[in-house]
Design an enzyme around this catalytic site. Sequence first.
Site, PDB file in Angstrom:
ATOM      1  N   CYS A  73       0.833  -1.217   0.000  1.00 45.31           N
ATOM      2  CA  CYS A  73       0.000   0.000   0.000  1.00 45.31           C
ATOM      3  C   CYS A  73       0.861   1.259   0.000  1.00 45.31           C
ATOM      4  O   CYS A  73       1.539   1.552   0.993  1.00 45.31           O
ATOM      5  CB  CYS A  73      -0.918  -0.046   1.220  1.00 45.31           C
ATOM      6  SG  CYS A  73      -1.759   1.500   1.587  1.00 45.31           S
ATOM      7  N   CYS A 131       0.011   3.827   2.713  1.00 39.85           N
ATOM      8  CA  CYS A 131       0.438   3.314   4.023  1.00 39.85           C
ATOM      9  C   CYS A 131       1.903   3.652   4.260  1.00 39.85           C
ATOM     10  O   CYS A 131       2.279   4.073   5.356  1.00 39.85           O
ATOM     11  CB  CYS A 131       0.257   1.794   4.096  1.00 39.85           C
ATOM     12  SG  CYS A 131      -1.451   1.239   3.946  1.00 39.85           S
TER      13      CYS A 131
END
Length: 107
Positions: free
Chosen positions: A31, A34
């Site tokens: 991600c 993230c």
Amino acid sequence: MATVKVSDATFEEEVLKNDGLVLVDFWATWCGPCKQIGPALEEISEELEGKLTVAKVDIDENPSVMMQYGVRSVPTLMLFKGGEPVATKLGADAKGNIVKWVQDAAA
């Protein structure tokens, strides 16, 4: 204090049995957003040491907790107070906005 890596097996002990504030970051290695907020969360954990614990849950390695709390996208930030979820924030955001969100939700 650095962020704490939490798993399905340690979630209850590290988050639910914690009497203080715990910010749980549901994230994944693949991600991009993230990875983008990771350094900010590390800084927040150090700046608010003693007031806030920042816990990280890798959803690929720990699907049970993710499903238990209905996490459908990452990053998802969930704030727990006294073992109870009190606020949820979806997506990446600036460090200052995350700190403000924590302070507002904890008040």
